[in-house]
Design a protein around this motif. Structure first.
Motif, PDB file in Angstrom:
ATOM      1  N   CYS A 142      33.585 137.238 -78.026  1.00  0.00           N
ATOM      2  CA  CYS A 142      33.753 138.351 -78.950  1.00  0.00           C
ATOM      3  C   CYS A 142      33.027 138.044 -80.266  1.00  0.00           C
ATOM      4  O   CYS A 142      33.173 136.961 -80.821  1.00  0.00           O
ATOM      5  CB  CYS A 142      35.230 138.575 -79.225  1.00  0.00           C
ATOM      6  SG  CYS A 142      35.523 139.852 -80.464  1.00  0.00           S
ATOM      7  N   ASP A 154      33.628 139.235 -83.103  1.00  0.00           N
ATOM      8  CA  ASP A 154      34.554 139.184 -84.232  1.00  0.00           C
ATOM      9  C   ASP A 154      35.492 137.982 -84.199  1.00  0.00           C
ATOM     10  O   ASP A 154      35.877 137.466 -85.238  1.00  0.00           O
ATOM     11  CB  ASP A 154      35.421 140.449 -84.274  1.00  0.00           C
ATOM     12  CG  ASP A 154      34.575 141.682 -84.526  1.00  0.00           C
ATOM     13  OD1 ASP A 154      33.526 141.528 -85.188  1.00  0.00           O
ATOM     14  OD2 ASP A 154      34.953 142.768 -84.063  1.00  0.00           O
ATOM     15  N   CYS A 155      35.915 137.609 -83.024  1.00  0.00           N
ATOM     16  CA  CYS A 155      36.990 136.618 -82.929  1.00  0.00           C
ATOM     17  C   CYS A 155      36.531 135.253 -82.449  1.00  0.00           C
ATOM     18  O   CYS A 155      37.267 134.274 -82.545  1.00  0.00           O
ATOM     19  CB  CYS A 155      38.088 137.101 -81.995  1.00  0.00           C
ATOM     20  SG  CYS A 155      38.716 138.711 -82.463  1.00  0.00           S
ATOM     21  N   CYS A 160      37.998 141.647 -75.400  1.00  0.00           N
ATOM     22  CA  CYS A 160      38.562 140.584 -76.219  1.00  0.00           C
ATOM     23  C   CYS A 160      40.064 140.802 -76.290  1.00  0.00           C
ATOM     24  O   CYS A 160      40.512 141.879 -76.654  1.00  0.00           O
ATOM     25  CB  CYS A 160      37.974 140.603 -77.624  1.00  0.00           C
ATOM     26  SG  CYS A 160      38.857 139.497 -78.748  1.00  0.00           S
ATOM     27  N   CYS A 170      41.338 141.356 -80.232  1.00  0.00           N
ATOM     28  CA  CYS A 170      41.084 142.535 -81.050  1.00  0.00           C
ATOM     29  C   CYS A 170      40.834 143.765 -80.186  1.00  0.00           C
ATOM     30  O   CYS A 170      40.662 144.860 -80.682  1.00  0.00           O
ATOM     31  CB  CYS A 170      39.901 142.316 -81.984  1.00  0.00           C
ATOM     32  SG  CYS A 170      38.327 142.324 -81.116  1.00  0.00           S
TER      33      CYS A 170
END
Ligand code: ADP
Ligand code: ZN
Ligand code: ZN
Length: 732
Positions: free
Chosen positions: A444, A446-447, A462, A465
C-alpha cells in the motif's frame, strides 16, 4: 444491608448491577445464589451498601452463599474495574476469567474419598476373635488394611467385596474418614536436585530485577539461562513469604517446564492451563487459593492465579502473540500483570531473546529497566544462517519449493543420522502477491504494509486503510509474468520430502495434526526420541524445544510472514527466524540454518543472520514512527457483527458518525479513522464490519468516548454484537 450483585447471565453486551437484601455470611466478593426471573442464578457481590433505589416490597433476598469464603478478593474486584474500563469488558466476563470454568454452576467440587482404617480397639486383637473363619473376604481385607494402615474404600470394594467392607464398617472394626484427594497434573515427574551456581551475568540480572522499582526487560540470547534467573528470583520472594506467578506461552507449556519447577519447588507449584482436566484445574486453583501452593505456572490465564501477596510476576517470551487474547474477553496480559504488580508491590520481569519492539522502546524510554544476558551459558555459538535467493532458482528453471542448497543439506543431514526441522512460518489466511523473478511485493502506498489478494473480486486491498488496487498481470518492476500468490501448505512440503527422500520418516505438525489434547506433546516426544528424521511444521515447532540431534533447520519460505498484511510482520519474522534458528545445534553438534527467500535484500534478513536485534530495532522503530503505528499510536478497533447485513451496516454507520464527531473535537488525537467491512467479511453467517482507529497513545478520554459509543450502539441495536480491541494481533 444491601448487596450489589452482578448476575451470571449472558443477556446483553453491557453489565447491569442488581440490588438484593443481604443475608448472613454475604461479603464483598462472595459468590451467591439469587432469584432472577423465575429461577435462581449465580452472582457475585461487588459491593455492600446501606441504601438502594429499589422499593422495599420489590427487594428480594439473597438465597444462599455458595463458598466457604469470598472467591473474589479485593484485588480482583479492583482488577475487574480496571479491565472493564480499559478493555471495555463486562464484569461478568472478567469474573468468569477469575474462576475455573466448571466451578460455576456447581459442575465441579473438591474430590473427596472415604479412607478406611482400623479402629484402634481392634488393632492388636486376634482377628479370629471377631471375624468368622468362613468369612474369607473379611479376613483378607482386615489383613490388607492392617498392613497398609489406610486404604481407599473404593479400592477395597473393587479389589475384594463391597459387602464385606460394609460389614466391617458397620460393626465398628473399621473407621472411615473423608479426605480431599488432589488431582495433580504431572504428578509423576520425579524430583531431582539441581542446584546451579549462577554465572556473574545471571547474578547481576537477579539483583537488577529484585531491586528495580520498574518492570525489568530481561533481554537474553537463546540459551543464556533466563529460566535459572527466574527460578532464583522466585526463591527470593518465597523466602520473603510472598508468592510468584510465572507465565509461559501456551505452546511451550510442556512437561519440561513443569519438571524444572517441580524439582525446584515441589508441591509449592501449581499448574494452570487449558490442557488440564477440569478436576485437575480446579484442585490446582484451590491449592493456590488456600495458600498450599505459592507458585503459579501457566499460560496467559495464569495471570489470574488466586494468589495474595504476590512478590514476582514473570512473563517469559514476552514478545509471544499468545499473551494477547484474540477472542472475547480480549485483554492484554502485560497490562493485567502491571496492575497486579502495582496492587501487591510486586516485581515484574519480562524475558525474551527477541523483545517486542514496543517493550524495547519502553525500556529505551525509561519505563522499564533493561537488563541484558548477551552470552550463552555454555558459550556455544549460535548457528550460521545461510540465505538462499529463490529468484535465482526461478531463473535457473527450478520453480519448486526446495532450493538445491536445501536438498543437499537435507541429504547430508539424513546420511549422517541427524535430524532436521523444516519450518513454514505461515500466519493467518490472507495471501500477498509477489514476483518470483525479482521479489517485488505489492504494498500500500499509504501504509507500507503488504496488500492482500481478494480472489472473489480479483483485486488487491490494504487491510489498514482499505485502499483498493488492481491485481497485477506483469511485475511493475521487471515485467515478468511470474506472479505468485497463495501459500505452500505443510502437506505439500511433506509430499515433496517423501518424493525426494522416500526412506526418511517425517512428522507433520500444524493446526490440523494437533487438534486433540496432548497431540503436540506426543508429536514432539516422538521426534525427540528419534522416531522420525524430519519434523515439518508451522510456528509451533519454533519455540522453546530442546532437540539434541537437530543439526539442520530449513525455513522454506521466510517471506510468508514477512509480507503478511500486518504492521508487525517484519518484527514477527525477525522473532521467528531467531527462535527457529535456536533449535539447531543446541548440544555438541554444530547447527546450520538455510533460509529461502525471494527478497534476500530485505533488511530483516541482514539483521537476523547477524543476530543483531538492536540494529534491527533501530531500523524498525524509525519506520513505525514514520508510518504512525504502535508504540507511537494505539490501534483501536470497534468490531460489529450481526446475521442481518443491513443491521450491521446501520450500526457501523451510527458508530462511525459518532466517532467522527469525537475526532472533529480532538483532531490531534486521531492519526487515522475509517470504517469498512472486516477482512473476514462473514464468520459463522454473521456479517462483520469495523471502525478502525489509530489514536495517540495514552488518550484515555478519547478511548472512553469511543467505548461510550460502543455501549450506545449495543443499547440501540440489541441484535448486533459489538467488540472493541486495543492493538489486536491481527485485523482479520
Ligand atoms: P534461555 O531460556 O535463556 O534460552 P535456558 O534457561 O533454557 O536458556 O538455559 C539454557 C541451558 O543452560 C539450560 O540447560 C540450563 O539448565 C543451563 N544453565 C542455565 N544457567 C546455568 C548455570 N548457571 N550453570 C550451568 N548451566 C546453566
Ligand atoms: Zn519482478
Ligand atoms: Zn493502506
Amino acid at each position: 444491608m444491601i448487596a450489589r450483585i452482578i448476575v451470571d447471565i449472558s443477556a446483553s453486551d453491557v453489565d447491569r448491577v442488581f440490588d438484593y437484601r443481604a443475608i448472613d455470611g454475604v461479603e464483598r466478593g462472595s459468590r451467591v445464589f439469587v432469584p432472577f426471573g423465575r429461577q435462581n442464578v449465580e452472582g457475585y457481590v461487588i459491593e455492600l451498601t446501606d441504601s438502594t433505589d429499589v422499593p422495599p416490597e420489590k427487594l428480594k433476598d439473597v438465597v444462599s452463599v455458595l463458598d466457604d469464603r469470598p472467591v473474589i478478593s479485593d484485588e480482583f474486584l479492583r482488577l475487574c474495574d480496571f479491565m472493564t474500563e480499559r478493555f471495555r469488558l463486562r464484569k461478568i466476563d472478567v469474573f468468569r476469567l477469575l474462576l475455573p470454568a466448571k466451578m460455576r454452576g456447581g459442575r465441579i467440587k473438591a474430590l473427596e474419598k472415604n479412607i478406611v482404617y482400623i479402629n484402634p480397639e481392634y488393632a492388636d486383637v486376634d482377628p479370629a476373635l471377631f471375624i468368622k473363619k468362613t468369612a474369607h473376604s473379611q479376613l483378607e481385607i482386615f489383613e490388607y488394611v492392617r498392613e497398609a494402615e489406610t486404604a481407599e474404600q473404593s479400592f477395597l470394594n473393587a479389589e475384594y467385596s463391597a459387602a464385606a467392607v460394609r460389614n466391617l464398617i458397620n460393626r465398628g472394626v473399621f473407621l472411615v474418614r473423608r479426605e480431599n484427594v488432589l488431582r495433580t497434573p504431572y504428578k509423576n515427574i520425579v524430583q531431582k536436585d539441581c542446584a546451579v551456581t549462577l554465572t556473574d551475568e545471571q547474578s547481576a540480572a537477579v539483583d537488577t530485577i529484585m531491586s528495580s522499582d520498574k518492570p525489568t526487560l530481561l533481554f537474553g540470547v537463546t540459551g543464556s539461562g533466563k529460566t535459572e534467573v527466574y527460578l532464583h528470583c522466585i526463591e527470593k520472594v518465597l523466602a520473603e513469604g510472598k508468592t510468584a506467578i510465572m507465565l509461559v506461552p501456551e505452546i511451550s507449556l510442556t512437561p519440561q517446564v513443569m519438571r524444572v519447577f517441580r524439582s525446584r519447588f515441589g508441591d509449592d507449584v501449581a499448574l494452570l492451563h487449558s490442557g488440564l482436566g477440569d478436576g485437575e484445574r480446579f484442585d490446582e486453583w484451590r491449592r493456590l487459593l488456600t495458600g498450599e501452593a505459592r507458585v503459579a505456572v501457566g499460560a496467559r490465564s495464569a495471570i489470574f492465579a488466586p494468589l495474595g501477596n504476590v512478590g514476582l510476576i514473570v512473563i517469559d517470551e514476552e514478545h509471544d502473540t499468545s499473551y494477547i487474547s484474540e477472542s472475547n474477553p480480549r485483554f492484554i496480559t502485560r497490562e493485567v500483570a502491571f496492575f497486579r504488580a502495582d496492587y501487591n508491590g510486586a516485581k515484574v520481569v519480562m524475558g525474551s531473546a527477541t523483545p517486542s519492539i514496543e517493550s524495547y522502546y519502553n525500556a529505551e524510554q525509561g519505563n522499564y529497566t533493561l537488563c541484558g544476558l548477551p552470552n550463552r551459558v555454555n558459550k556455544r555459538k549460535l548457528p550460521d544462517i545461510d540465505i538462499v535467493n529463490m529468484c535465482s532458482e526461478t531463473t535457473y528453471g527450478n520453480s519448486g519449493m526446495f532450493s538445491a542448497a536445501l536438498v543437499n543439506a537435507l541429504d547430508e543431514c539424513l546420511k549422517s543420522g541427524n535430524q532436521a526441522i523444516l519450518f513454514l512460518n505461515r500466519r493467518g489466511y490472507s495471501s500477498y502477491v509477489m514476483c518470483k523473478k525479482c521479489g517485488y511485493v505489492a504494498k500500500c502506498d499509504d501504509c507500507d504494509v503488504s496488500l492482500v489478494y481478494h480472489k472473489d473480486e480479483n483485486i488487491l486491498k490494504c487491510h489498514y486503510c482499505q485502499r483498493r488496487y488492481a491485481m497485477l498481470d506483469l511485475c511493475p518492476n521487471c515485467k515478468s509474468p511470474h506472479i505468485k500468490q497463495g501459500f505452500i501448505g505443510t502437506e505439500r512440503v511433506v509430499e515433496q520430502v517423501n518424493k525426494m527422500f522416500p526412506s526418511a520418516r517425517v512428522i507433520r505438525m500444524d493446526n490440523d495434526t494437533t487438534r486433540t489434547k496432548d497431540a503436540h506433546l506426543k508429536l514432539l516426544g516422538d521426534f525427540s526420541e528419534g522416531n522420525a528424521d524430519i519434523l515439518v511444521g508451522t510456528q509451533m515447532v519454533a519455540k522453546g524445544h530442546d532437540f539434541a540431534n537437530v543439526t539442520l533447520v530449513g525455513i522454506i519460505d521466510a517471506d510468508m510472514s514477512l509480507h503478511f498484511s500486518d504492521f508487525r510482520a517484519v518484527e514477527r519474522t525477525f522473532q521467528l527466524i531467531t527462535q527457529v534458528a535456536g533449535r539447531a545445534g543446541r548440544e555438541n553438534k554444530p547447527g546450520r540454518v538455510i533460509l529461502q527467500t525471494y527478497t534476500p535484500g530485505h533488511y530483516v534478513y541482514r539483521y537476523a543472520t547477524a543476530y543483531d536485534y538492536v540494529g534491527f530495532y533501530g531500523k524498525e522503530i524509525n519506520l513505525l514512527h514514520a508510518t504512525g503505528f504502535p508504540p507511537f499510536t494505539e490501534i483501536l478497533r470497534l468490531l460489529v457483527s450481526c446475521d442481518n447485513e443491513d443491521m450491521a451496516l446501520e450500526a457501523t454507520r451510527f458508530a462511525t458518525e459518532k466517532i467522527r464527531e469525537i475526532s472533529a473535537k480532538n483532531p490531534d488525537d486521531f492519526v487515522y479513522l475509517g470504517a469498512m467491512r472486516s477482512p473476514k467479511k462473514r464468520i459463522q453467517s454473521k456479517y462483520r464490519m469495523q471502525v478502525l482507529m489509530r489514536i495517540r497513545p495514552n488518550r484515555d478520554a478519547v478511548r472512553r468516548s469511543v467505548y461510550s459509543v460502543a455501549n450506545e450502539l449495543s443499547e440501540m441495536f440489541p441484535q448486533v454484537t459489538c467488540f472493541t480491541e486495543i492493538n489486536p494481533n491481527d485485523l482479520s
